[in-house]
Design a protein around this motif. Structure first.
Motif, PDB file in Angstrom:
ATOM      1  N   ALA A   1     -12.557 -17.789 108.318  1.00  0.00           N
ATOM      2  CA  ALA A   1     -12.746 -19.085 107.672  1.00  0.00           C
ATOM      3  C   ALA A   1     -12.705 -18.983 106.151  1.00  0.00           C
ATOM      4  CB  ALA A   1     -14.078 -19.688 108.118  1.00  0.00           C
ATOM      5  N   THR A   2     -13.005 -17.820 105.619  1.00  0.00           N
ATOM      6  CA  THR A   2     -13.124 -17.683 104.158  1.00  0.00           C
ATOM      7  C   THR A   2     -12.038 -16.809 103.540  1.00  0.00           C
ATOM      8  OG1 THR A   2     -14.669 -15.823 104.461  1.00  0.00           O
ATOM      9  CG2 THR A   2     -15.622 -18.024 104.214  1.00  0.00           C
ATOM     10  N   ILE A   3     -11.094 -16.339 104.333  1.00  0.00           N
ATOM     11  CA  ILE A   3     -10.095 -15.414 103.801  1.00  0.00           C
ATOM     12  C   ILE A   3      -9.268 -16.055 102.692  1.00  0.00           C
ATOM     13  CG2 ILE A   3      -8.346 -16.001 105.530  1.00  0.00           C
ATOM     14  CD1 ILE A   3      -9.068 -12.508 104.037  1.00  0.00           C
ATOM     15  N   SER A   4      -8.990 -17.348 102.811  1.00  0.00           N
ATOM     16  CA  SER A   4      -8.202 -18.014 101.760  1.00  0.00           C
ATOM     17  C   SER A   4      -8.980 -18.082 100.453  1.00  0.00           C
ATOM     18  CB  SER A   4      -7.812 -19.427 102.214  1.00  0.00           C
ATOM     19  OG  SER A   4      -8.966 -20.215 102.443  1.00  0.00           O
ATOM     20  N   VAL A   5     -10.295 -18.276 100.535  1.00  0.00           N
ATOM     21  CA  VAL A   5     -11.143 -18.290  99.344  1.00  0.00           C
ATOM     22  C   VAL A   5     -11.136 -16.916  98.685  1.00  0.00           C
ATOM     23  CG1 VAL A   5     -13.512 -18.557  98.510  1.00  0.00           C
ATOM     24  CG2 VAL A   5     -12.614 -20.133 100.246  1.00  0.00           C
ATOM     25  N   CYS A   6     -11.268 -15.879  99.510  1.00  0.00           N
ATOM     26  CA  CYS A   6     -11.289 -14.502  98.986  1.00  0.00           C
ATOM     27  C   CYS A   6      -9.970 -14.156  98.299  1.00  0.00           C
ATOM     28  CB  CYS A   6     -11.582 -13.513 100.108  1.00  0.00           C
ATOM     29  SG  CYS A   6     -13.218 -13.696 100.853  1.00  0.00           S
ATOM     30  N   LYS A   7      -8.872 -14.526  98.923  1.00  0.00           N
ATOM     31  CA  LYS A   7      -7.562 -14.217  98.335  1.00  0.00           C
ATOM     32  C   LYS A   7      -7.350 -14.988  97.037  1.00  0.00           C
ATOM     33  CE  LYS A   7      -5.150 -12.799 102.560  1.00  0.00           C
ATOM     34  NZ  LYS A   7      -4.034 -13.079 103.497  1.00  0.00           N
ATOM     35  N   SER A   8      -7.887 -16.185  96.992  1.00  0.00           N
ATOM     36  CA  SER A   8      -7.793 -16.978  95.761  1.00  0.00           C
ATOM     37  C   SER A   8      -8.564 -16.307  94.632  1.00  0.00           C
ATOM     38  CB  SER A   8      -8.330 -18.390  96.016  1.00  0.00           C
ATOM     39  OG  SER A   8      -8.298 -19.156  94.825  1.00  0.00           O
ATOM     40  N   LEU A   9      -9.729 -15.728  94.963  1.00  0.00           N
ATOM     41  CA  LEU A   9     -10.510 -15.026  93.945  1.00  0.00           C
ATOM     42  C   LEU A   9      -9.786 -13.762  93.487  1.00  0.00           C
ATOM     43  CD1 LEU A   9     -13.090 -14.862  92.282  1.00  0.00           C
ATOM     44  CD2 LEU A   9     -14.143 -13.580  94.150  1.00  0.00           C
ATOM     45  N   VAL A  10      -9.154 -13.062  94.420  1.00  0.00           N
ATOM     46  CA  VAL A  10      -8.372 -11.878  94.049  1.00  0.00           C
ATOM     47  C   VAL A  10      -7.305 -12.257  93.019  1.00  0.00           C
ATOM     48  CG1 VAL A  10      -6.720 -10.157  94.883  1.00  0.00           C
ATOM     49  CG2 VAL A  10      -8.791 -10.644  96.214  1.00  0.00           C
ATOM     50  N   GLU A  11      -6.674 -13.396  93.240  1.00  0.00           N
ATOM     51  CA  GLU A  11      -5.597 -13.849  92.351  1.00  0.00           C
ATOM     52  C   GLU A  11      -6.121 -14.329  91.000  1.00  0.00           C
ATOM     53  OE1 GLU A  11      -2.200 -17.398  92.271  1.00  0.00           O
ATOM     54  OE2 GLU A  11      -3.088 -16.769  94.184  1.00  0.00           O
ATOM     55  N   ASN A  12      -7.265 -15.036  91.003  1.00  0.00           N
ATOM     56  CA  ASN A  12      -7.754 -15.669  89.775  1.00  0.00           C
ATOM     57  C   ASN A  12      -8.766 -14.847  88.990  1.00  0.00           C
ATOM     58  OD1 ASN A  12      -6.260 -18.115  90.035  1.00  0.00           O
ATOM     59  ND2 ASN A  12      -7.703 -18.819  91.603  1.00  0.00           N
ATOM     60  N   ASN A  13      -9.355 -13.853  89.637  1.00  0.00           N
ATOM     61  CA  ASN A  13     -10.419 -13.094  88.971  1.00  0.00           C
ATOM     62  C   ASN A  13      -9.989 -12.438  87.656  1.00  0.00           C
ATOM     63  OD1 ASN A  13     -13.210 -11.998  89.042  1.00  0.00           O
ATOM     64  ND2 ASN A  13     -12.132 -10.037  89.185  1.00  0.00           N
ATOM     65  N   PRO A  14      -8.748 -11.925  87.521  1.00  0.00           N
ATOM     66  CA  PRO A  14      -8.358 -11.357  86.221  1.00  0.00           C
ATOM     67  C   PRO A  14      -8.495 -12.354  85.066  1.00  0.00           C
ATOM     68  CG  PRO A  14      -6.800 -10.688  87.906  1.00  0.00           C
ATOM     69  CD  PRO A  14      -7.704 -11.699  88.548  1.00  0.00           C
TER      70      PRO A  14
END
Length: 662
Positions: free
Chosen positions: A56-69
């Motif tokens: 349920a949260t994998i899309s949120v996690c991947k979004s953070l991976v992309e935006n965290n820098p």
């Protein structure tokens, strides 16, 4: 974390999670964090529940991976958690539920995010993500703290310093789980990690001084087997009058986001499995065996393994040998009791192996116990119900028995302690005799059958001189095993002969290597003959049932009398068969079993001991493989992967082992 969310499917659209994973930087002092961390739920208790949450949260996690820098929000979340843990000990003492509740929720989110980050990037990339942060004007060039080391040290301090109470149980469990997740980078590498960034943090620098305290705490968590408190204990105490101020705060901020999920709700009734198990004990033991099996650094040995090897009993007042930088003391009686009670799990058996093999203090203490049956019978139970165990668990059990049988005192106690003289003991011991030779013990992947055969027979050989009053079932199984080996030997000989004849008429096909098969079988046959010979030479008059079984199957041994590989060891066996056969012939035909045994007992007294040739005492010692990490590290991580408690990894991401090897 989402006042408007009411189901797992809505989590990807949750406004707080979207803000956390978005491109906008969030300050550590932003009120947003109080809103994000004010959710109430029961921590998932198995991998199935966590799988639902991760999906349920994998899309949120991947979004953070992309935006965290750009946002540095992962670092901000970690700093928020670090700031709240500084007062955690005082909060526990003051029963500050809300403070502990929010700190736990922060760590839970960090752990979930870490697991996704680690599965999708290298350690170097992960390390880089910990350096991204909100850029504050005027602070460029300022040296910042190492967030990975800060977090690792904080987790260790939390485990060793925060008292274990109902309200701190969940955050203690989450700290242990997060350390396991940090180390799980091994799962995503086919090769054994010998130079890991996370390993370096844990084995050097600020984490190193906590080594002995961490190992001691994890051991005590295993010993105590504290059950998880009722769901919701760490959040608030609901009162019968509708709830006090704390209940109002909790229910007002978090509108049941987790309570309606399949993960279980606050105040929901625990399952029977939850009532009987200790998630903290299980996770602590998993973390302990993971830490103890980290590979040594090029410049220093694994400190956690050193701590495992050197700790002593609390009643031992002798000084520690120098240097012992990670030594500590623990109650051996409590540890022994826990090990006896928990042998149904692979990790408890692995811990027992590690302690017996590596810690001489523990080994000496255990071998001096007068109730060793409490430890050995559960180990034999693993072999007795071999079809219910995985091959590695069986392998560990066999090695433990081999290590124990290296001690003469243990071998005497096996046959002298009256409580061990039960049919169950004899039957289980006889099943151990059968080892893997065609009777159900599966082979460990990467280990030849011969390795298990010889270790099992080595344990029997170590005990053979001390055999006393062998039960008729055990005696029969020894001879039956020899019969099985004899048939295998004859079959391979016949195949070799036929193959050789066929090769004379055809030069094209290569010959199978029957010589190697014969060598293996003959090596095992010789060990069996040495075991029988040792028993006869040292305790003939104590084992009439073995003599009876020998006489009943005397024809089995005829073909080995003149075999060059067995002539020496066959002398005593041949003498015993001839001597007792003669006495039975003199007694006449149609003898009852009772009469035959009576004649055997009388003959054992009459046979001069000097007629039996003395051989050097059989003594085999366990020798660890040349590269034990090639076996133990995949094994340890298969245990973590298959653990039912609070961890889930996508099987398609795993590189260390195939899914059937665990």
């Amino acid at each position: 974390m989402g006042a408007n969310s009411s189901s797992l499917s809505e989590l990807p659209e949750n406004e707080y999670l979207k803000k956390l994973s978005g491109a906008e930087a969030i300050s550590e002092n932003d009120p947003f964090w109080n809103q994000l961390l004010s959710f109430s739920f029961t921590t998932p208790t198995n991998s199935a529940e966590l799988k639902l949450l991760e999906e349920a949260t994998i899309s949120v996690c991947k979004s953070l991976v992309e935006n965290n820098p750009r946002s540095g929000n992962l670092g901000a979340l970690i700093k928020v958690f670090l700031s709240r843990t500084k007062e955690l000990k005082i909060s526990a003492e003051c029963q500050n539920h809300v403070f502990i509740w929010q700190a736990h929720n922060a760590l839970f989110i960090i752990c979930c995010l870490l697991k996704v980050f680690i599965s999708q990037m290298t350690e170097e990339e992960l390390q880089l993500h910990f350096t991204y942060e909100e850029r504050t004007p005027g602070l460029y060039g300022v040296e910042h703290e190492d967030l990975i080391e800060e977090l690792l040290c904080c987790l260790i301090q939390l485990i060793v310093e925060i008292p274990l109470l109902d309200i701190t149980y969940s955050i203690s469990l989450e700290a242990v789980t997060t350390l396991i997740v940090f180390l799980s980078c091994q799962l995503f590498h086919k090769e054994i990690l010998r130079e890991s960034i996370i390993h370096k943090y844990l084995m050097h620098g600020r984490c190193l001084p906590y080594t002995s305290r961490l190992v001691k705490t994890l051991l005590y968590n295993f010993i105590r087997q504290e059950r998880s408190p009722p769901p919701g204990t760490h959040v608030f105490q609901q009162q019968t009058d509708g709830g006090g101020l704390l209940y109002g705060i909790a229910s007002g901020v978090a509108t049941g986001l987790w309570t309606v999920f399949t993960l279980g709700g606050v105040g929901s009734k625990p399952t029977p499995q939850q009532e009987q198990s200790s998630p903290l004990a299980n996770q602590s033991l998993l973390l302990l065996v993971v830490l103890a099996n980290l590979t040594d650094a090029p410049d220093s040995p694994n400190p956690y393994k050193q701590a495992i090897m050197s700790f002593k009993n609390t009643q031992d007042s002798t000084a520690f040998p120098s240097p012992s930088p990670h030594a500590f003391q623990i109650n051996f009686n409590s540890l022994y009791t826990a090990l006896c009670e928990q042998q149904k799990s692979d990790q408890a058996t692995l811990l027992l192996y590690m302690l017996l093999h590596q810690n001489s203090n523990v080994r000496t203490y255990m071998l001096a116990r007068t109730d060793m049956e409490n430890l050995v019978l559960p180990i034999l139970e693993i072999l007795y119900h071999v079809e219910e165990r995985n091959s590695h668990h069986v392998y560990m059990a066999l090695i433990i028995l081999l290590i124990l049988t290296e001690d003469d005192g243990f071998n005497r106690s096996v046959h002298e302690v009256s409580s061990w003289h039960s049919e169950k003991w004899c039957r289980e011991l006889a099943l151990l005799f059968l080892a893997q030779l065609g009777k159900g013990v599966p082979c460990c992947e990467g280990l030849p059958d011969k390795y298990l055969h010889t270790n099992c027979l080595a344990a029997l050989a170590n005990m053979s001189a001390q055999f006393r009053s062998l039960h008729q079932y055990a005696a029969q199984r020894i001879i039956s095993l020899f019969s099985l080996l004899s048939k295998k030997h004859n079959k391979v000989l016949e195949q070799a002969t036929q193959s050789l004849r066929g090769s004379l008429s055809s030069d094209d096909s290569p010959l199978p290597d029957y010589a190697q098969d014969l060598n293996v079988i003959e090596e095992v046959i010789r060990m069996m003959l040495e075991i029988i010979n040792s028993c006869l030479a040292n305790s003939l008059h104590h084992n009439p049932n073995l003599v009876y079984a020998l006489l009943y199957k005397r024809d089995l041994f005829e073909q080995f009398r003149t075999h060059p590989s067995f002539q020496d060891v066959m002398q005593n066996i041949d003498l015993v068969i001839s001597f007792f056969s003669s006495r039975l012939e003199q007694a006449g035909a149609e003898l009852s079993v009772e009469r035959v045994l009576e004649i055997i007992k009388q003959g054992a007294v009459a046979l001069p001991k000097d007629r039996l040739r003395k051989f050097p005492e059989l003594k085999f010692k366990y020798v660890e493989e040349e590269q034990p990490e090639e076996f133990f590290i995949p094994y340890v991580w298969s245990l973590v992967y298959n653990s039912a408690v609070a961890l889930y990894w996508n099987p398609h991401d795993i590189q260390l082992f195939t899914m059937d090897s665990g």
